[in-house]
Each structure stands twice: as C-alpha cells, then as structure tokens.
Design an enzyme around this catalytic site. Structure first.
Site, PDB file in Angstrom:
ATOM      1  N   SER A 147     -15.949  10.152   9.988  1.00 26.28           N
ATOM      2  CA  SER A 147     -16.009  10.348   8.403  1.00 26.28           C
ATOM      3  C   SER A 147     -15.722   8.966   8.009  1.00 26.28           C
ATOM      4  O   SER A 147     -15.130   8.272   8.695  1.00 26.28           O
ATOM      5  CB  SER A 147     -15.068  11.351   7.828  1.00 26.28           C
ATOM      6  N   TYR A 160      -6.260  14.370   8.079  1.00 27.54           N
ATOM      7  CA  TYR A 160      -7.957  14.280   8.408  1.00 27.54           C
ATOM      8  C   TYR A 160      -8.457  12.993   8.836  1.00 27.54           C
ATOM      9  O   TYR A 160      -9.080  12.875   9.899  1.00 27.54           O
ATOM     10  CB  TYR A 160      -8.401  15.051   7.056  1.00 27.54           C
ATOM     11  N   LYS A 164     -10.458  11.362  12.461  1.00 27.27           N
ATOM     12  CA  LYS A 164     -11.840  10.825  12.369  1.00 27.27           C
ATOM     13  C   LYS A 164     -11.415   9.500  13.100  1.00 27.27           C
ATOM     14  O   LYS A 164     -12.343   9.141  13.690  1.00 27.27           O
ATOM     15  CB  LYS A 164     -12.070  10.919  11.001  1.00 27.27           C
TER      16      LYS A 164
END
Ligand SMILES: NC(=O)c1ccc[n+]([C@@H]2O[C@H](COP(=O)([O-])OP(=O)(O)OC[C@H]3O[C@@H](n4cnc5c(N)ncnc54)[C@H](O)[C@@H]3O)[C@@H](O)[C@H]2O)c1
Length: 259
Positions: A147, A160, A164
């Site tokens: 991401s 998160y 990534k």
C-alpha cells in the site's frame, strides 16, 4: 470472453479476492488463460466471485474459501492448485485488513489481528508457494499487495502501514532466498482505490479526487493491470521491487500555498 493467452498454462492463487482489487486480478488473469484459484474467507463471496468470472466465459476460476492466514489452509490451497493443474506458477498474496485507530489507544487485539493477517498470511503463503515452486524446478512469481501507506505516513494507520512496509522488506529479503530458484518476488503498492469497501464512505471518491494529482482514485483495473505485468513472463528480471500505483499521491508534498 478470453482476451489473450498470455497466462495460458499458468496456475495462480490470489488471496482475499472475493471482491475489490483481488477479484479484478483474478478476472484479468482468467481472461488471459490462467487457471485461477480465487480465495476469500467469506465462502459465499468466494463462490459467487468465481462463478461470475466463469459465467463471463473466462477460463478456469476455482473458488477456494478459507482463512488465508491459517497455515494449514494455505498448504491445502497450494495442494489444490497442484491437484487441479499439476503445478503452481504465480501467487498473489493480496488479502489484507485495514483496522484504523488512534495510536495512543490502539488495542492489542487489533494490532495482533493486522499482523496475523497481513504479515503472517503473506509470509506463510510465500513459504508454501516457494517450497512448491522449488520442487517443480521451473521458477515462478510471487507478488504481495502492499500500500502507499507502507511508504507514507497516514493518520490512524500506524499498525497497518507498518505491516505494508514490512511486506516490502520481506520481498527484498526473499530475493536472496528465491533467486537461485528463478522465483521473482515483488510488491504492488496501491493508492486510494475504489472498491466495495472504500466506497462505503460516501465522501471517498470526492476527497481522493481532490488530493490525487491525476484527479481521481484508482479503479481496480488500474491496480490489476500493473499486477499482471509484475507476474508476467515479461517481468522475470524484476525482483525485490515495489510498484506504486497511486495517481501521483506519494510523489508530492504540501506546497506553501496549500497550507
Ligand atoms: N482499496 C484500497 O484503497 C487499497 C489501497 C491500498 C492497498 N490495498 C490493499 O489491497 C488489498 C485488497 O484490498 P481491497 O480494498 O481490494 O479488499 P477488501 O478490504 O475489500 O477485501 C477483499 C476481500 O478480502 C477478504 N479477506 C479478508 N481477510 C481475509 C483472510 N484472512 N483470508 C481470506 N480472505 C480475506 C474479505 O472477505 C474481502 O472479500 C489489501 O491487502 C489492502 O490492504 C487496498
């Protein structure tokens, strides 16, 4: 409605593909002749998604419902690929969950869930796939869905974003391990993308259209096109890389006249 044969004789696993980006990857791969194992944790979604791809007359798409972060299930997916077509050629570890939250109060169970799904699932799928590809002795391709938040800080996404960024380092590490077996390993880093999930926010498209240099969030096909290139025979010499597909969002920073 197969549009080309670029992936004929290739068997592919894509995780977290009942909808969104993974679904589009499966559809485009099947259109190009691949045998696709479409995974989702939601059984109804997995079955409906695979059925809809088959219904459009595109090749072979097999639903494979289960939790992509469960090590035993991962092995059963790899075994199913081999049972169905004799080999496993391409794996896209796409399943990932996004749990937003304020860093100062971020709950332990959310952190462990994000780590387990995004990192554990990808790590052990890469391991199972690489073992199979090594046994086959004809190389292969791995792709992880990262991401832009693995490159740039984003509010309420510390956990998160950390997973990534870690996936990108995992790909680099695996260059050492997998290159001797002609297996390449890359990551694709989507920016804001219109999917069933992101469109739950009624302001999503307007906000990202305003702040993305190219004037809109990505469509799933924008991400799938880049992903297909990275797992194609044409990209065999590309490994350990991350391809950002974000309409320019990470290329810029706020200018004085914008603040
Ligand atoms: N949509 C975006 O804007 C965006 C941006 C950057 C990166 N990504 C990444 O792209 C990937 C796909 O995102 P999306 O927005 O298309 O998908 P999504 O969040 O809509 O999820 C797709 C599917 O994954 C399934 N799933 C969740 N956990 C699973 C598990 N443990 N095992 C199997 N399936 C599981 C869900 O049931 C869902 O159907 C993710 O890794 C995400 O982090 C998305």
């Amino acid at each position: 409605m197969m549009t080309s044969t670029a992936f004929e004789n290739k068997t592919v696993i894509v995780t977290g593909a009942g909808q969104g980006i993974g679904f589009e990857m499966c559809k485009q791969l099947a259109y190009r002749g691949a045998t696709v194992l479409l995974n989702d944790i939601d059984e109804v979604l997995a079955n409906d998604a695979a059925q809809s791809i088959r219904g459009e007359g595109a090749g072979n798409c097999i639903a494979c419902a289960g939790d992509s972060s469960d090590k035993d299930f991962i092995q059963s997916m790899v075994d199913l690929a081999v049972e169905k077509s004799g080999s496993l050629d391409i794996v896209i570890a796409n399943a990932g969950i996004t749990l937003f939250g304020d860093f100062f109060t971020y709950p332990q169970d959310s952190l462990y869930k994000v780590l387990h799904t995004n990192l554990g699932g990808t790590f052990f799928l890469a391991q199972a796939a690489a073992n199979q590809m090594r046994k086959q002795g004809k190389g292969g391709s791995l792709l992880f869905t990262s991401s832009v938040t693995g490159h740039q800080a984003h509010k309420d996404l510390a956990a998160y974003g950390m997973t990534k960024a870690a996936l990108e380092m995992l790909a680099k590490n695996l260059v050492l391990e997998l290159s001797p077996f002609k297996i390449n390993v890359n990551t694709i880093a989507p920016g804001a993308t219109l999917t069933e999930r992101t469109m739950d926010d009624p302001n999503y498209e307007a906000v990202w259209s305003r702040i993305t240099p190219m004037g809109s969030p990505a469509r799933t096909i924008d991400i799938a096109n880049a992903a297909l290139f990275l797992v194609s025979d044409g990209a065999k010499h590309i490994t350990g890389q991350s391809l950002i597909v974000d309409g320019g969002w990470t290329a810029i920073s706020p200018s004085p006249n914008e603040v």
